[in-house]
Design an enzyme around this catalytic site. Structure first.
Site, PDB file in Angstrom:
ATOM      1  N   GLY A  86       0.793  -1.212   0.000  1.00 44.03           N
ATOM      2  CA  GLY A  86       0.000   0.000   0.000  1.00 44.03           C
ATOM      3  C   GLY A  86       0.829   1.268   0.000  1.00 44.03           C
ATOM      4  O   GLY A  86       0.494   2.242  -0.687  1.00 44.03           O
ATOM      5  N   THR A  87       1.921   1.270   0.753  1.00 49.39           N
ATOM      6  CA  THR A  87       2.745   2.480   0.816  1.00 49.39           C
ATOM      7  C   THR A  87       3.343   2.808  -0.543  1.00 49.39           C
ATOM      8  O   THR A  87       3.321   3.965  -0.984  1.00 49.39           O
ATOM      9  CB  THR A  87       3.861   2.308   1.865  1.00 49.39           C
ATOM     10  OG1 THR A  87       3.261   2.212   3.171  1.00 49.39           O
ATOM     11  CG2 THR A  87       4.824   3.484   1.837  1.00 49.39           C
ATOM     12  N   GLN A 119      -8.208  -0.191   3.210  1.00 49.36           N
ATOM     13  CA  GLN A 119      -9.181  -0.661   4.195  1.00 49.36           C
ATOM     14  C   GLN A 119     -10.575  -0.817   3.608  1.00 49.36           C
ATOM     15  O   GLN A 119     -11.532  -1.027   4.350  1.00 49.36           O
ATOM     16  CB  GLN A 119      -9.227   0.321   5.371  1.00 49.36           C
ATOM     17  CG  GLN A 119      -7.949   0.418   6.171  1.00 49.36           C
ATOM     18  CD  GLN A 119      -7.642  -0.835   6.967  1.00 49.36           C
ATOM     19  OE1 GLN A 119      -8.475  -1.724   7.123  1.00 49.36           O
ATOM     20  NE2 GLN A 119      -6.423  -0.923   7.480  1.00 49.36           N
ATOM     21  N   THR A 150      11.944  -7.441 -11.023  1.00 48.76           N
ATOM     22  CA  THR A 150      11.372  -8.771 -11.218  1.00 48.76           C
ATOM     23  C   THR A 150      10.106  -8.933 -10.378  1.00 48.76           C
ATOM     24  O   THR A 150      10.112  -8.683  -9.174  1.00 48.76           O
ATOM     25  CB  THR A 150      12.394  -9.851 -10.819  1.00 48.76           C
ATOM     26  OG1 THR A 150      13.568  -9.684 -11.618  1.00 48.76           O
ATOM     27  CG2 THR A 150      11.828 -11.239 -11.040  1.00 48.76           C
ATOM     28  N   CYS A 177       1.375   2.173  11.355  1.00 54.90           N
ATOM     29  CA  CYS A 177       2.520   2.843  10.733  1.00 54.90           C
ATOM     30  C   CYS A 177       2.999   4.040  11.541  1.00 54.90           C
ATOM     31  O   CYS A 177       4.123   4.496  11.369  1.00 54.90           O
ATOM     32  CB  CYS A 177       2.157   3.283   9.313  1.00 54.90           C
ATOM     33  SG  CYS A 177       1.767   1.907   8.228  1.00 54.90           S
TER      34      CYS A 177
END
Length: 382
Positions: A70-71, A181, A239, A327
């Protein structure tokens, strides 16, 4: 007692996902960019996973870009649009983000300053509506992107996306939404909801950690943050993690398929938990209750209580909860989300309970008993 009520931070991988990933490791050891048989096999599995993921969300296959979570997806959306604006001749790109965004979006917006640009912050009302004057002012500045999350990770509040999409479309400005979310928790259909960029990640819905996807609607120009090979349409060179992609697709398919039933179950769990909390804690506040909320998150405020002490006490009792975004844990700062919604100086401890596919009523009852014991030790009156 081991009760895990922190699924908004991370959810244990689904056995079906682990089995699908193990099968890939066993049968397709090749690099999907290699021309030999093993590489072709890996490429086939990768593209099949991309197609499955897209189909589950109502997107085109070519609109799904695999990223490392997500980040990275949030950074690629926000900074990628700012870099694209510079490519198109805007020396000082502007981005606009809501005041309750995840740190990944907030920090990406701040990083636009290093490009000579400006981040604008959109105030959010407690009911989830974006302040109209803020949005109007931001769109007047012709931002490279407007970012408003689909479901807030701390409170479960669902900001009002529809008015943002309508006004941004009229102004010709693309909209990004952090749906980490949201996918598998509330209905998400990209053939109906006209966002231009959308972030999702695997470990919030029973998938693997370190694998996510960024939806990039066809016709939305985006500059890469990394440079190297041409993988993922050159937007995310490197990759590809084939097993991770298969695991992500498997997790999203199941989460989307079972979302209606899970939402009903989570709603019942939340109602039971809230009732039990209100019975024990005078003056309890439910954060985000003023607007629509996703069913898997319940964030409450306990007036006049030390939040760290309550969370530590619950941990000793074997109950895992959080105070907000994992986080931001350990930062020593209060919640920017609660401050944005309710103002600074809140005299109440925040507890975030979040449910997963396997959360039961027994888990909720055990958590309530544990919390009552902790509050008794802290001499908090009932």
């Amino acid at each position: 007692m081991d009760v895990y009520l922190d699924h908004a931070a991370t959810t244990p991988p689904d056995p079906e996902v682990l089995a699908a990933m193990a099968a890939v490791h066993a049968s397709a050891p090749g690099n999907p960019s290699s021309p030999h048989r093993a590489g072709r096999r890996a490429r086939h599995l990768l593209e099949d996973a991309r197609a499955r993921l897209a189909h589950a969300l109502g997107a085109r296959t070519e609109e799904m870009v695999f990223v490392r979570g997500g980040t990275e997806g949030d950074n690629l959306a926000v900074l990628g649009r700012a870099l694209q604006a510079r490519r198109e001749g805007r020396e000082r790109p502007v981005v606009a983000v809501s005041a309750i965004e995840h740190p990944a979006v907030r920090s990406a917006a701040e990083a636009v300053r290093s490009l000579g640009g400006t981040p604008l912050h959109l105030r959010v009302r407690p009911d989830g509506r974006i302040e109209p004057e803020d949005l109007e002012r931001a769109l007047h500045a012709r931002p490279a992107v407007v970012s408003v999350m689909w479901v807030n990770n701390e409170t479960g509040l669902q900001p009002a996306l529809a008015p943002v999409l309508a006004q941004a479309e009229a102004a010709g400005v693309p909209v990004h939404t952090d749906a980490v979310q949201a996918v598998g928790k509330v209905p998400v259909r990209l053939d109906r909801d006209a966002v231009h960029l959308l972030t999702l990640t695997g470990h919030k819905l029973g998938g693997p950690t370190g694998v996510g996807a960024l939806f990039v609607r066809a016709g939305t120009p985006l500059a890469p943050l990394l440079h190297g090979g041409g993988q993922e349409r050159a937007l995310r060179p490197g990759t590809e993690d084939v097993a991770g992609a298969v695991g992500l697709a498997t997790a999203v398919e199941r989460a989307v398929r079972e979302q209606p039933g899970r939402a009903t179950s989570w709603g019942a769990l939340g109602a039971r938990l809230e009732a039990g909390l209100r019975a024990r804690v005078p003056g309890l506040v439910v954060h985000g209750a003023e607007g629509p909320r996703a069913p898997h998150i319940l964030n409450v405020g306990l007036p006049g209580v030390d939040g760290d002490a309550v969370r530590a006490g619950l941990d000793l009792e074997g109950v895992a909860v959080s105070g907000g975004s994992a986080c931001a844990s350990g930062s020593g700062k209060g919640s920017h989300v609660l401050e944005a919604l309710y103002g600074p100086g809140l005299d109440r401890a925040a507890l975030r309970f979040s449910f997963g596919a396997n959360t039961t009523l027994s888990d909720v009852d055990d958590a309530l008993r544990a919390l009552s014991a902790v509050l008794d030790r802290l001499e908090v009156p009932a």
